[in-house]
Write a protein that holds these residues in place. Structure first.
Motif, PDB file in Angstrom:
ATOM      1  N   TYR A  21     -42.492 -20.636  46.771  1.00  0.00           N
ATOM      2  CA  TYR A  21     -42.839 -19.244  46.492  1.00  0.00           C
ATOM      3  C   TYR A  21     -43.186 -19.061  45.004  1.00  0.00           C
ATOM      4  O   TYR A  21     -44.111 -18.318  44.664  1.00  0.00           O
ATOM      5  CB  TYR A  21     -41.688 -18.329  46.906  1.00  0.00           C
ATOM      6  N   ALA A  22     -42.477 -19.746  44.128  1.00  0.00           N
ATOM      7  CA  ALA A  22     -42.708 -19.632  42.685  1.00  0.00           C
ATOM      8  C   ALA A  22     -44.135 -20.001  42.313  1.00  0.00           C
ATOM      9  O   ALA A  22     -44.687 -19.451  41.351  1.00  0.00           O
ATOM     10  CB  ALA A  22     -41.720 -20.513  41.918  1.00  0.00           C
ATOM     11  N   ASP A  23     -44.741 -20.886  43.083  1.00  0.00           N
ATOM     12  CA  ASP A  23     -46.123 -21.283  42.808  1.00  0.00           C
ATOM     13  C   ASP A  23     -47.114 -20.158  43.101  1.00  0.00           C
ATOM     14  O   ASP A  23     -48.273 -20.248  42.714  1.00  0.00           O
ATOM     15  CB  ASP A  23     -46.501 -22.514  43.636  1.00  0.00           C
ATOM     16  N   THR A  24     -46.666 -19.099  43.779  1.00  0.00           N
ATOM     17  CA  THR A  24     -47.572 -18.010  44.164  1.00  0.00           C
ATOM     18  C   THR A  24     -47.398 -16.762  43.299  1.00  0.00           C
ATOM     19  O   THR A  24     -48.124 -15.785  43.496  1.00  0.00           O
ATOM     20  CB  THR A  24     -47.366 -17.613  45.639  1.00  0.00           C
ATOM     21  N   ILE A  25     -46.432 -16.779  42.383  1.00  0.00           N
ATOM     22  CA  ILE A  25     -46.163 -15.594  41.552  1.00  0.00           C
ATOM     23  C   ILE A  25     -46.116 -15.985  40.082  1.00  0.00           C
ATOM     24  O   ILE A  25     -46.011 -17.158  39.740  1.00  0.00           O
ATOM     25  CB  ILE A  25     -44.835 -14.895  41.953  1.00  0.00           C
ATOM     26  N   LYS A  26     -46.144 -14.965  39.227  1.00  0.00           N
ATOM     27  CA  LYS A  26     -45.998 -15.184  37.785  1.00  0.00           C
ATOM     28  C   LYS A  26     -44.515 -15.111  37.441  1.00  0.00           C
ATOM     29  O   LYS A  26     -43.815 -14.185  37.840  1.00  0.00           O
ATOM     30  CB  LYS A  26     -46.773 -14.130  37.004  1.00  0.00           C
ATOM     31  N   LEU A  27     -44.054 -16.107  36.708  1.00  0.00           N
ATOM     32  CA  LEU A  27     -42.642 -16.179  36.350  1.00  0.00           C
ATOM     33  C   LEU A  27     -42.390 -15.763  34.900  1.00  0.00           C
ATOM     34  O   LEU A  27     -41.278 -15.867  34.412  1.00  0.00           O
ATOM     35  CB  LEU A  27     -42.116 -17.599  36.575  1.00  0.00           C
ATOM     36  N   SER A  28     -43.413 -15.276  34.208  1.00  0.00           N
ATOM     37  CA  SER A  28     -43.306 -15.003  32.777  1.00  0.00           C
ATOM     38  C   SER A  28     -42.442 -13.787  32.443  1.00  0.00           C
ATOM     39  O   SER A  28     -41.868 -13.718  31.363  1.00  0.00           O
ATOM     40  CB  SER A  28     -44.697 -14.823  32.172  1.00  0.00           C
ATOM     41  N   ASN A  29     -42.333 -12.826  33.341  1.00  0.00           N
ATOM     42  CA  ASN A  29     -41.533 -11.626  33.079  1.00  0.00           C
ATOM     43  C   ASN A  29     -40.249 -11.665  33.905  1.00  0.00           C
ATOM     44  O   ASN A  29     -40.286 -11.427  35.109  1.00  0.00           O
ATOM     45  CB  ASN A  29     -42.338 -10.369  33.409  1.00  0.00           C
ATOM     46  N   PRO A  30     -39.100 -11.939  33.279  1.00  0.00           N
ATOM     47  CA  PRO A  30     -37.851 -12.059  34.033  1.00  0.00           C
ATOM     48  C   PRO A  30     -37.400 -10.752  34.680  1.00  0.00           C
ATOM     49  O   PRO A  30     -36.592 -10.771  35.608  1.00  0.00           O
ATOM     50  CB  PRO A  30     -36.834 -12.534  32.994  1.00  0.00           C
ATOM     51  N   ASP A  31     -37.938  -9.620  34.224  1.00  0.00           N
ATOM     52  CA  ASP A  31     -37.525  -8.329  34.776  1.00  0.00           C
ATOM     53  C   ASP A  31     -38.372  -7.862  35.957  1.00  0.00           C
ATOM     54  O   ASP A  31     -38.058  -6.850  36.576  1.00  0.00           O
ATOM     55  CB  ASP A  31     -37.565  -7.253  33.676  1.00  0.00           C
ATOM     56  N   GLN A  32     -39.431  -8.593  36.269  1.00  0.00           N
ATOM     57  CA  GLN A  32     -40.260  -8.175  37.394  1.00  0.00           C
ATOM     58  C   GLN A  32     -39.549  -8.479  38.714  1.00  0.00           C
ATOM     59  O   GLN A  32     -38.731  -9.396  38.791  1.00  0.00           O
ATOM     60  CB  GLN A  32     -41.634  -8.832  37.355  1.00  0.00           C
ATOM     61  N   PRO A  33     -39.847  -7.710  39.754  1.00  0.00           N
ATOM     62  CA  PRO A  33     -39.212  -7.959  41.046  1.00  0.00           C
ATOM     63  C   PRO A  33     -39.550  -9.364  41.542  1.00  0.00           C
ATOM     64  O   PRO A  33     -40.688  -9.821  41.374  1.00  0.00           O
ATOM     65  CB  PRO A  33     -39.831  -6.915  41.976  1.00  0.00           C
ATOM     66  N   LEU A  34     -38.581 -10.030  42.133  1.00  0.00           N
ATOM     67  CA  LEU A  34     -38.838 -11.352  42.697  1.00  0.00           C
ATOM     68  C   LEU A  34     -39.820 -11.232  43.850  1.00  0.00           C
ATOM     69  O   LEU A  34     -40.750 -12.019  43.977  1.00  0.00           O
ATOM     70  CB  LEU A  34     -37.531 -12.007  43.168  1.00  0.00           C
ATOM     71  N   PHE A  35     -39.615 -10.231  44.692  1.00  0.00           N
ATOM     72  CA  PHE A  35     -40.486 -10.012  45.838  1.00  0.00           C
ATOM     73  C   PHE A  35     -41.227  -8.696  45.646  1.00  0.00           C
ATOM     74  O   PHE A  35     -40.630  -7.628  45.749  1.00  0.00           O
ATOM     75  CB  PHE A  35     -39.681  -9.996  47.135  1.00  0.00           C
ATOM     76  N   ALA A  36     -42.521  -8.792  45.347  1.00  0.00           N
ATOM     77  CA  ALA A  36     -43.330  -7.597  45.136  1.00  0.00           C
ATOM     78  C   ALA A  36     -43.899  -7.113  46.462  1.00  0.00           C
ATOM     79  O   ALA A  36     -44.286  -7.909  47.317  1.00  0.00           O
ATOM     80  CB  ALA A  36     -44.463  -7.897  44.157  1.00  0.00           C
ATOM     81  N   SER A  37     -43.948  -5.814  46.613  1.00  0.00           N
ATOM     82  CA  SER A  37     -44.548  -5.218  47.807  1.00  0.00           C
ATOM     83  C   SER A  37     -46.062  -5.364  47.726  1.00  0.00           C
ATOM     84  O   SER A  37     -46.606  -5.795  46.709  1.00  0.00           O
ATOM     85  CB  SER A  37     -44.163  -3.748  47.909  1.00  0.00           C
ATOM     86  N   GLN A  38     -46.747  -4.962  48.772  1.00  0.00           N
ATOM     87  CA  GLN A  38     -48.209  -5.034  48.790  1.00  0.00           C
ATOM     88  C   GLN A  38     -48.820  -4.165  47.702  1.00  0.00           C
ATOM     89  O   GLN A  38     -49.927  -4.410  47.253  1.00  0.00           O
ATOM     90  CB  GLN A  38     -48.745  -4.633  50.163  1.00  0.00           C
ATOM     91  N   LYS A  39     -48.074  -3.163  47.258  1.00  0.00           N
ATOM     92  CA  LYS A  39     -48.564  -2.282  46.192  1.00  0.00           C
ATOM     93  C   LYS A  39     -48.296  -2.876  44.810  1.00  0.00           C
ATOM     94  O   LYS A  39     -48.673  -2.300  43.804  1.00  0.00           O
ATOM     95  CB  LYS A  39     -47.913  -0.908  46.309  1.00  0.00           C
ATOM     96  N   GLY A  40     -47.589  -3.996  44.762  1.00  0.00           N
ATOM     97  CA  GLY A  40     -47.365  -4.686  43.502  1.00  0.00           C
ATOM     98  C   GLY A  40     -46.040  -4.402  42.825  1.00  0.00           C
ATOM     99  O   GLY A  40     -45.631  -5.119  41.928  1.00  0.00           O
ATOM    100  N   GLY A  41     -45.341  -3.359  43.248  1.00  0.00           N
ATOM    101  CA  GLY A  41     -44.051  -3.036  42.656  1.00  0.00           C
ATOM    102  C   GLY A  41     -42.908  -3.604  43.474  1.00  0.00           C
ATOM    103  O   GLY A  41     -43.108  -4.396  44.395  1.00  0.00           O
ATOM    104  N   ALA A  42     -41.727  -3.183  43.128  1.00  0.00           N
ATOM    105  CA  ALA A  42     -40.537  -3.634  43.848  1.00  0.00           C
ATOM    106  C   ALA A  42     -40.486  -3.014  45.246  1.00  0.00           C
ATOM    107  O   ALA A  42     -40.944  -1.891  45.452  1.00  0.00           O
ATOM    108  CB  ALA A  42     -39.284  -3.235  43.082  1.00  0.00           C
ATOM    109  N   PHE A  43     -39.947  -3.750  46.175  1.00  0.00           N
ATOM    110  CA  PHE A  43     -39.636  -3.204  47.490  1.00  0.00           C
ATOM    111  C   PHE A  43     -38.461  -2.246  47.336  1.00  0.00           C
ATOM    112  O   PHE A  43     -37.574  -2.481  46.513  1.00  0.00           O
ATOM    113  CB  PHE A  43     -39.176  -4.308  48.449  1.00  0.00           C
ATOM    114  N   SER A  44     -38.415  -1.231  48.138  1.00  0.00           N
ATOM    115  CA  SER A  44     -37.187  -0.440  48.257  1.00  0.00           C
ATOM    116  C   SER A  44     -36.353  -1.125  49.332  1.00  0.00           C
ATOM    117  O   SER A  44     -36.871  -1.933  50.121  1.00  0.00           O
ATOM    118  CB  SER A  44     -37.510   0.997  48.680  1.00  0.00           C
TER     119      SER A  44
END
Length: 154
Positions: A92-115
């Protein structure tokens, strides 16, 4: 209210196979596996950040601390990542950016955090498509708990 259905290995494979047909296959498989192999609740999965699971050098942690604000009951706890989950999260890490430690691990389709509610809906959609009418976001956690050594109750 009925307890969430637990799934056996064949049923879990069916769910993971179905996830491969979805728009975000690796993300969805990873979410399912975090539920099954770390025993996290939907709220806890939704609250995970990149920095919780990956260190400053973008290496996957063997374990991490679930903060009180992320967990039910407001207590911290250590989450251990088994080999299968570590493999899935590394993929999964190969499909996301790991540069921002505060970003949600799993982003929703809208790009933000899931509720928590949206994660629950994701689980329900996947399980319904697989024909598991009694499965819910809690199914992975229940399965995880029942497989633990020394578990004797329901």
């Amino acid at each position: 209210m009925r307890q969430a259905q637990t799934l056996n290995e064949a049923q879990l494979r069916r769910v993971l196979h179905y996830c491969r047909s979805r728009r975000h296959p690796i993300r969805d498989q990873s979410i399912i596996l975090v539920s099954f192999y770390a025993g996290l609740r939907a709220k806890e999965i939704a609250a995970l950040t990149v920095g919780d699971v990956f260190d400053e050098e973008s290496a996957l942690r063997a374990q991490f601390i679930l903060k009180a604000a992320q967990s039910k009951g407001g207590k911290t706890r250590t989450v251990y990542l088994n080999q299968r989950l570590r493999k899935a999260l590394a993929e999964y890490a190969d499909t996301i950016k790991l540069s921002n430690p505060d970003q949600p691990l799993f982003a929703s389709q809208k790009g933000g955090a899931f509720s928590a509610n949206t994660i629950c809906q994701l689980f329900l959609d996947i399980y319904k498509a697989c024909g598991f009418k009694d499965a819910s976001s809690h199914s992975g956690r229940r399965t995880y708990i029942m497989k633990r050594p020394g578990f004797t109750g329901g």
